[in-house]
Design a protein around this motif. Sequence first.
Motif, PDB file in Angstrom:
ATOM      1  N   GLU A  71       0.980  -1.054  -0.118  1.00  0.00           N
ATOM      2  CA  GLU A  71      -0.186  -0.011   0.018  1.00  0.00           C
ATOM      3  C   GLU A  71       0.851   1.383   0.195  1.00  0.00           C
ATOM      4  O   GLU A  71       0.452   2.251  -0.670  1.00  0.00           O
ATOM      5  CB  GLU A  71      -0.865  -0.001   1.189  1.00  0.00           C
ATOM      6  CG  GLU A  71      -2.003  -1.014   1.051  1.00  0.00           C
ATOM      7  CD  GLU A  71      -1.583  -2.307   1.446  1.00  0.00           C
ATOM      8  OE1 GLU A  71      -0.157  -2.394   2.131  1.00  0.00           O
ATOM      9  OE2 GLU A  71      -2.224  -3.364   1.358  1.00  0.00           O
ATOM     10  N   GLU A  72       1.920   1.261   0.799  1.00  0.00           N
ATOM     11  CA  GLU A  72       2.777   2.205   0.879  1.00  0.00           C
ATOM     12  C   GLU A  72       3.482   2.573  -0.603  1.00  0.00           C
ATOM     13  O   GLU A  72       3.537   3.646  -0.923  1.00  0.00           O
ATOM     14  CB  GLU A  72       4.089   2.190   1.888  1.00  0.00           C
ATOM     15  CG  GLU A  72       3.290   2.278   3.257  1.00  0.00           C
ATOM     16  CD  GLU A  72       4.326   2.004   4.302  1.00  0.00           C
ATOM     17  OE1 GLU A  72       4.266   2.407   5.488  1.00  0.00           O
ATOM     18  OE2 GLU A  72       5.204   1.049   4.144  1.00  0.00           O
ATOM     19  N   ARG A  73       3.920   1.377  -1.016  1.00  0.00           N
ATOM     20  CA  ARG A  73       4.515   1.623  -2.472  1.00  0.00           C
ATOM     21  C   ARG A  73       3.489   2.112  -3.275  1.00  0.00           C
ATOM     22  O   ARG A  73       3.893   2.832  -4.356  1.00  0.00           O
ATOM     23  CB  ARG A  73       5.189   0.257  -2.967  1.00  0.00           C
ATOM     24  CG  ARG A  73       6.309  -0.042  -2.258  1.00  0.00           C
ATOM     25  CD  ARG A  73       7.158  -1.185  -2.738  1.00  0.00           C
ATOM     26  NE  ARG A  73       6.450  -2.621  -2.824  1.00  0.00           N
ATOM     27  CZ  ARG A  73       6.502  -3.318  -1.879  1.00  0.00           C
ATOM     28  NH1 ARG A  73       7.329  -3.040  -0.770  1.00  0.00           N
ATOM     29  NH2 ARG A  73       5.755  -4.585  -1.705  1.00  0.00           N
ATOM     30  N   GLU A  74       2.234   1.670  -3.410  1.00  0.00           N
ATOM     31  CA  GLU A  74       1.382   2.020  -4.455  1.00  0.00           C
ATOM     32  C   GLU A  74       1.035   3.660  -4.069  1.00  0.00           C
ATOM     33  O   GLU A  74       1.075   4.505  -5.177  1.00  0.00           O
ATOM     34  CB  GLU A  74      -0.143   1.420  -4.229  1.00  0.00           C
ATOM     35  CG  GLU A  74      -0.837   1.642  -5.193  1.00  0.00           C
ATOM     36  CD  GLU A  74      -2.295   0.903  -4.969  1.00  0.00           C
ATOM     37  OE1 GLU A  74      -3.321   1.181  -5.582  1.00  0.00           O
ATOM     38  OE2 GLU A  74      -2.230  -0.065  -4.173  1.00  0.00           O
ATOM     39  N   LYS A  75       1.228   4.268  -2.918  1.00  0.00           N
ATOM     40  CA  LYS A  75       1.056   5.506  -2.693  1.00  0.00           C
ATOM     41  C   LYS A  75       2.152   6.379  -3.240  1.00  0.00           C
ATOM     42  O   LYS A  75       1.877   7.500  -3.939  1.00  0.00           O
ATOM     43  CB  LYS A  75       0.773   5.772  -1.204  1.00  0.00           C
ATOM     44  CG  LYS A  75      -0.553   5.310  -0.380  1.00  0.00           C
ATOM     45  CD  LYS A  75      -0.583   5.561   0.856  1.00  0.00           C
ATOM     46  CE  LYS A  75      -2.199   5.398   1.565  1.00  0.00           C
ATOM     47  NZ  LYS A  75      -1.924   5.583   2.823  1.00  0.00           N
TER      48      LYS A  75
END
Length: 393
Positions: A127-131
């Motif tokens: 999720e952090e990488r997607e953001k």
Amino acid sequence: MLKRTMIAAVAMLAVVFTAPVKAQAPAPASVHGHVNDPAGAAMAGAQVKFTTDKTAAAKDRKYPYSFDTDANGNYKGTGIAPGDYLVQVFKGSVAADYQTVTLKAGDDKTLDFDMTREEYMKALTPEEREKIEEFKKKNSAAVDANKVIAQLNATLKQTRADLAAAAHTKGDVSTDVTAMKQATDAKPDQSILWVTYGDTLLAQGDHLAAADKAAGKPALSDDDVLKAYGDAVTAYQKGIDLDSKSAKPVPEQIGAAYNQMGTALSRSGKVSDAAAAFENAVKAEPTKAGMYYKNEAVVLFNSQQSDGALAAADKAIAADPNSPDPYWIKGQILIAKSTFDQKTQKLTAPPGCVEAYDKFLELAPDDPKAPGVREVLTSLGQTIDTKYRKGRK
């Protein structure tokens, strides 16, 4: 006894000269470096903090040294005691990254933090990488937009310089017309671009009209001239509409645009529309009503619309009593309404005419129109104040 005294003195001296010397503190170390966030952008306003409490819980760590990053993500720290440190990057209360470093006396080390590195990214959740990827896309779009804005600002600066240079010579500004057309195509939601585009079209219309006049062509007989003026009016209106509908309209810009529109309309022969544009300029920017009403009076006077010109001149005088030209226009209109007495062979001017001419001479005694005004007043049997004759110092 003398021998024992000498031995004691020597022993005392020995104590004095063999006293231990305090050890000097080691020279402090310094660090400097750059911090990039996970999206690859400089991390401004972050804190780079140093602690020796490497094994302590995060909440219990003490950070004796903290250095802020500047707008470019750079930081510099001095006066750090030698030692083994855990160095953490904080953004507010959030710990963003860390490294360990050993600083020796006198060291000046470079310590960079690049959160785009592979091991850092792998430690993030999906999720952090997607953001971060989403942010990169938005940031890329913002960078591209800033490049466009920078180019447009450069175009505006060059165009204004070209217009200023061409103002007195009515030079060809066709390249600026093209440049500003491209600017409005690139960012059509910017009022200032449309207004400046209008300025280039107005200037190019003046250039073409001057060339026609030099060639002996009748005024307003050239379709290219009329098109330039017409396109200028359209551009000004577009700029006015955008500015008026914006969150923070700028009255000065709207008033100036209406004023320029009035000029373009008058030069294309649309005098009534020009007068309406000047009136709108007054509504938009009442603080410059004197100038806008004066421009209206000039246009109407040059078009032989005496009644309208007189009304506009009176409005200009009321708004700005220290502007000379409205008084001259008023005097010129009223002197044309003079009556001639066959018996006395005298010319009688209507009320307000002499007063208007007198005020014009008071305000502009050295104006090129002043000698003609003095002749008129003399013909009316008026005594001219000598302080108006050669101007006042």
